[in-house]
Design a protein around this motif. Structure first.
Motif, PDB file in Angstrom:
ATOM      1  N   THR A 121       0.827  -1.208   0.000  1.00  0.00           N
ATOM      2  CA  THR A 121       0.000   0.000   0.000  1.00  0.00           C
ATOM      3  C   THR A 121       0.859   1.255   0.000  1.00  0.00           C
ATOM      4  N   ALA A 122       1.970   1.208   0.737  1.00  0.00           N
ATOM      5  CA  ALA A 122       2.889   2.353   0.721  1.00  0.00           C
ATOM      6  C   ALA A 122       3.517   2.519  -0.663  1.00  0.00           C
ATOM      7  N   ASP A 123       3.781   1.393  -1.352  1.00  0.00           N
ATOM      8  CA  ASP A 123       4.335   1.458  -2.699  1.00  0.00           C
ATOM      9  C   ASP A 123       3.314   2.037  -3.673  1.00  0.00           C
ATOM     10  N   PRO A 143       9.266  10.984 -12.831  1.00  0.00           N
ATOM     11  CA  PRO A 143       9.488  11.387 -11.431  1.00  0.00           C
ATOM     12  C   PRO A 143       9.739  10.198 -10.514  1.00  0.00           C
ATOM     13  N   LEU A 144      10.481  10.432  -9.451  1.00  0.00           N
ATOM     14  CA  LEU A 144      10.743   9.436  -8.405  1.00  0.00           C
ATOM     15  C   LEU A 144      11.216   8.109  -9.003  1.00  0.00           C
ATOM     16  N   SER A 145      12.128   8.170  -9.934  1.00  0.00           N
ATOM     17  CA  SER A 145      12.580   6.951 -10.613  1.00  0.00           C
ATOM     18  C   SER A 145      13.609   6.165  -9.799  1.00  0.00           C
ATOM     19  N   GLY A 146      14.270   6.822  -8.864  1.00  0.00           N
ATOM     20  CA  GLY A 146      15.280   6.133  -8.072  1.00  0.00           C
ATOM     21  C   GLY A 146      14.659   5.240  -7.007  1.00  0.00           C
ATOM     22  N   LEU A 147      15.175   4.023  -6.886  1.00  0.00           N
ATOM     23  CA  LEU A 147      14.629   3.119  -5.874  1.00  0.00           C
ATOM     24  C   LEU A 147      14.797   3.687  -4.469  1.00  0.00           C
ATOM     25  N   TRP A 148      15.894   4.408  -4.233  1.00  0.00           N
ATOM     26  CA  TRP A 148      16.103   4.975  -2.902  1.00  0.00           C
ATOM     27  C   TRP A 148      15.046   6.028  -2.591  1.00  0.00           C
ATOM     28  N   GLN A 149      14.622   6.788  -3.615  1.00  0.00           N
ATOM     29  CA  GLN A 149      13.552   7.770  -3.411  1.00  0.00           C
ATOM     30  C   GLN A 149      12.248   7.072  -3.048  1.00  0.00           C
ATOM     31  N   GLN A 150      11.948   6.004  -3.766  1.00  0.00           N
ATOM     32  CA  GLN A 150      10.731   5.249  -3.498  1.00  0.00           C
ATOM     33  C   GLN A 150      10.772   4.632  -2.108  1.00  0.00           C
ATOM     34  N   GLY A 151      11.944   4.114  -1.744  1.00  0.00           N
ATOM     35  CA  GLY A 151      12.092   3.499  -0.432  1.00  0.00           C
ATOM     36  C   GLY A 151      11.865   4.486   0.705  1.00  0.00           C
ATOM     37  N   ILE A 152      12.352   5.701   0.544  1.00  0.00           N
ATOM     38  CA  ILE A 152      12.167   6.725   1.578  1.00  0.00           C
ATOM     39  C   ILE A 152      10.684   7.047   1.762  1.00  0.00           C
ATOM     40  N   THR A 359       9.913  -2.368   7.707  1.00  0.00           N
ATOM     41  CA  THR A 359      11.093  -1.538   7.444  1.00  0.00           C
ATOM     42  C   THR A 359      12.245  -2.389   6.929  1.00  0.00           C
ATOM     43  N   ILE A 360      12.448  -3.544   7.541  1.00  0.00           N
ATOM     44  CA  ILE A 360      13.519  -4.458   7.100  1.00  0.00           C
ATOM     45  C   ILE A 360      13.271  -4.912   5.665  1.00  0.00           C
ATOM     46  N   ILE A 361      12.011  -5.282   5.357  1.00  0.00           N
ATOM     47  CA  ILE A 361      11.676  -5.712   3.997  1.00  0.00           C
ATOM     48  C   ILE A 361      11.928  -4.579   3.002  1.00  0.00           C
ATOM     49  N   THR A 362      11.505  -3.380   3.349  1.00  0.00           N
ATOM     50  CA  THR A 362      11.707  -2.226   2.473  1.00  0.00           C
ATOM     51  C   THR A 362      13.193  -1.944   2.272  1.00  0.00           C
ATOM     52  N   ALA A 363      13.966  -2.029   3.350  1.00  0.00           N
ATOM     53  CA  ALA A 363      15.399  -1.783   3.254  1.00  0.00           C
ATOM     54  C   ALA A 363      16.066  -2.786   2.320  1.00  0.00           C
ATOM     55  N   LEU A 364      15.663  -4.063   2.423  1.00  0.00           N
ATOM     56  CA  LEU A 364      16.229  -5.086   1.547  1.00  0.00           C
ATOM     57  C   LEU A 364      15.920  -4.804   0.080  1.00  0.00           C
ATOM     58  N   ALA A 365      14.650  -4.505  -0.191  1.00  0.00           N
ATOM     59  CA  ALA A 365      14.218  -4.372  -1.582  1.00  0.00           C
ATOM     60  C   ALA A 365      14.622  -3.046  -2.219  1.00  0.00           C
ATOM     61  N   PHE A 366      14.668  -1.970  -1.434  1.00  0.00           N
ATOM     62  CA  PHE A 366      14.851  -0.655  -2.041  1.00  0.00           C
ATOM     63  C   PHE A 366      16.195   0.014  -1.728  1.00  0.00           C
ATOM     64  N   PHE A 367      16.931  -0.517  -0.750  1.00  0.00           N
ATOM     65  CA  PHE A 367      18.216   0.098  -0.405  1.00  0.00           C
ATOM     66  C   PHE A 367      19.378  -0.875  -0.552  1.00  0.00           C
ATOM     67  N   ILE A 368      19.333  -1.973   0.198  1.00  0.00           N
ATOM     68  CA  ILE A 368      20.465  -2.916   0.194  1.00  0.00           C
ATOM     69  C   ILE A 368      20.691  -3.503  -1.188  1.00  0.00           C
ATOM     70  N   VAL A 373      18.231  -3.266  -9.939  1.00  0.00           N
ATOM     71  CA  VAL A 373      16.791  -3.022 -10.043  1.00  0.00           C
ATOM     72  C   VAL A 373      16.022  -4.330 -10.192  1.00  0.00           C
ATOM     73  N   ASN A 374      16.532  -5.244 -11.014  1.00  0.00           N
ATOM     74  CA  ASN A 374      15.827  -6.512 -11.223  1.00  0.00           C
ATOM     75  C   ASN A 374      15.743  -7.331  -9.939  1.00  0.00           C
ATOM     76  N   LEU A 375      16.855  -7.394  -9.197  1.00  0.00           N
ATOM     77  CA  LEU A 375      16.854  -8.161  -7.957  1.00  0.00           C
ATOM     78  C   LEU A 375      15.926  -7.518  -6.934  1.00  0.00           C
ATOM     79  N   SER A 376      15.993  -6.208  -6.838  1.00  0.00           N
ATOM     80  CA  SER A 376      15.143  -5.485  -5.890  1.00  0.00           C
ATOM     81  C   SER A 376      13.668  -5.706  -6.203  1.00  0.00           C
ATOM     82  N   THR A 377      13.311  -5.527  -7.463  1.00  0.00           N
ATOM     83  CA  THR A 377      11.917  -5.716  -7.868  1.00  0.00           C
ATOM     84  C   THR A 377      11.492  -7.165  -7.682  1.00  0.00           C
TER      85      THR A 377
END
Length: 508
Positions: A121-123, A143-152, A359-368, A373-377
């Motif tokens: 829902t946040a996504d 707009p907001l194309s960076g995964l880090w932007q989306q993660g924040i 938060t941990i799930i989001t950090a894994l997918a959008f930051f770590i 991009v493929n692995l994160s998605t």
């Protein structure tokens, strides 16, 4: 922290949480509150965009979904909710039907998807913001194309919702109710866009001839997507002891179902009439319809309402699914800290636990793993698909529970009986089959109808063959965690009981 003393003798099959929770949590929810919660859980407006790809047959699949899943689920939920209106809904009911282990297992199957859907829902807030920023007066490209932007943004939504979820419940629910009203207005605006388009002399953007309404193997997977869109019927009763009047149970199931059925049909109508399938976005086609028919200004307003809704929708998921952790803590199936409440009489530790997990799930997918991009998605898609499978599995428990409870508690069942017994059998069978189809479609796509694996939500990242293995494996691993947690909880509870016994013996 609130505490209570339990002195009344336990009833047959009664959980400790059923005796304690009513003394801790205030009764604040009325019929309108329950309808708002039901709609927040079940009615995802973006599904009107998703099913548009089925063409006119989408309307037929919606009606089939209502008849085979939503209405049967409402009947069964109403019966169980009136019989056992305790905190935790399916957790309590499966305990009554199948015992402690299966009760915890069913509760986990209901909770885990709810916690993870908070990320989804946040996504959606991110996706809607991206669409908003392309509209005038912003006119931003990509707009907001960076995964880090989306993660924040996702983390901001999760923690904002968590903050709202630990306020005094009445305060939070009043805000949810307000957003519910404007959300309804936004949905009507989408339908109005379709009507205005036709009245303006424009032809319908898609085929509405009789053959277009036909069901076939090519569009059969949309039945499964409709079932997935209707999940969550029982969730408002996670807060069963917080309801002021038991009549609110039947009222929310009746009026909530009517609102959901009407809204999904209106949303699909608006998107189908205005936006051609080939140019329709799978998430915001309904907003494209408003933009095309009523103009960019109307689209901005409706998009802002949708963004507000999904922020508060995340809040509803947060506080309603936290109640499952809360009752498990009271029953010592989870650490006792989960059963504590703050000065607002809200299970804040349960809410914050969910926030940390997401938060941990989001950090894994959008930051770590954000650099790939493929692995994160892929991580994000697999987790969401796996919890969808688990949620459908929890609904199978719901439809089985009512038949077993009818046998184990015949007097209570008859006293609260809503419909003839034959209707319960029909509802349970139809609902269980529909839930099973939801599982199969998520894993295999149209395989059951076409013989070909088509389950992957993004074949360019994870092909259909590996998809069923990966998603199925994550689902099985999640269920294994439920078993391990249950065994650890039982062991902890036994040690605590033994310590109490030893202490009592020493005192005597």
């Amino acid at each position: 922290m609130a505490t209570t003393t339990v002195s009344a003798p336990a009833k047959r099959g009664e959980l400790l949480s059923e005796r304690i929770a009513p003394g801790i949590l205030p009764k604040v929810l009325g019929p309108f509150d329950m309808v708002a919660i039901f709609v927040a859980i079940v009615l995802f407006a973006v599904q009107g965009s998703v099913v548009q790809q089925a063409g006119a047959s989408a309307f037929v699949y919606w009606i089939l979904g209502f008849l085979t899943f939503l209405i049967p689920g409402a009947i069964v939920t109403g019966q169980l909710g009136l019989m056992f209106p305790g905190e935790g809904s399916i957790y309590v009911w499966t305990n009554k039907a199948l015992g402690n282990f299966w009760g915890f297992f069913a509760g986990f199957c209901a909770w885990w998807p709810g916690a993870l859907v908070m990320v989804a829902t946040a996504d959606l807030v991110v996706t809607l913001l991206q669409f908003l920023l392309t509209l005038p007066p912003f006119n931003v490209q990509n707009p907001l194309s960076g995964l880090w932007q989306q993660g924040i943004i996702i983390l901001a939504v999760i923690w904002f919702s968590s903050g709202l979820s630990i306020l005094r419940f009445r305060v939070t629910q009043n805000m949810v109710n307000g957003v519910f009203v404007i959300y309804g207005a936004a949905i009507l605006t989408v339908a109005l866009a379709g009507l205005a388009w036709l009245l303006g002399g424009h032809p319908a953007a898609n085929d509405f001839s009789r053959p277009a309404f036909g069901l076939n193997s090519g569009n059969a997977t949309f039945y499964g997507l409709v079932i997935l869109a209707l999940l969550g019927i029982e969730v408002p009763l996670n807060m069963g002891v917080e309801i002021k009047d038991r009549k609110a149970i039947t009222k929310y199931l009746i009026w909530g179902s009517v609102v959901v059925m009407a809204a999904y049909l209106l949303l699909t109508f608006g998107a189908m009439v205005v936006v051609p399938q080939k140019t329709a976005h799978p998430t915001y086609a309904i907003l494209q319809a408003v933009q095309t028919s009523l103009g960019a200004g109307a689209a901005v307003v409706v998009t802002l309402v949708m963004i507000a809704f999904f922020i508060f929708n995340t809040t509803v998921y947060n506080y309603s699914f936290a109640r499952l952790l809360f009752v498990s803590g009271l029953d010592r199936r989870l650490p006792a800290i989960m059963g504590r409440v703050n000065r607002n009489k809200v299970p804040h530790y349960a809410v914050l636990t969910q926030a940390v997990i997401t938060t941990i799930i989001t950090a894994l997918a959008f930051f770590i793993f954000g650099g790939n991009v493929n692995l994160s998605t892929g991580i994000y898609l697999v987790l969401q698909a796996a919890v969808t499978v688990i949620w459908c599995l929890s609904m199978v428990f719901l439809f089985v529970d009512v038949l077993i409870i009818r046998s184990k508690y015949p007097e209570e069942f008859k006293r609260e009986q809503l419909v003839p017994v034959g209707v319960f059998w029909a509802a349970s069978i139809a609902g269980a089959i529909a839930s099973a189809v939801g599982v199969l479609v998520t894993l295999t796509g149209g395989w059951i109808f076409t013989g070909q694996l088509q389950g992957s939500w993004n074949p360019s990242i994870i092909d259909h063959g590996p998809w069923i293995v990966i998603v199925g494996g994550v689902g099985i691993a999640s269920l294994a965690v439920a078993v391990i947690v249950y065994l650890l909880g039982v062991n902890t509870a036994r040690r605590a009981a033994a310590n109490v016994t030893v202490g009592a013996g020493a005192g005597s």
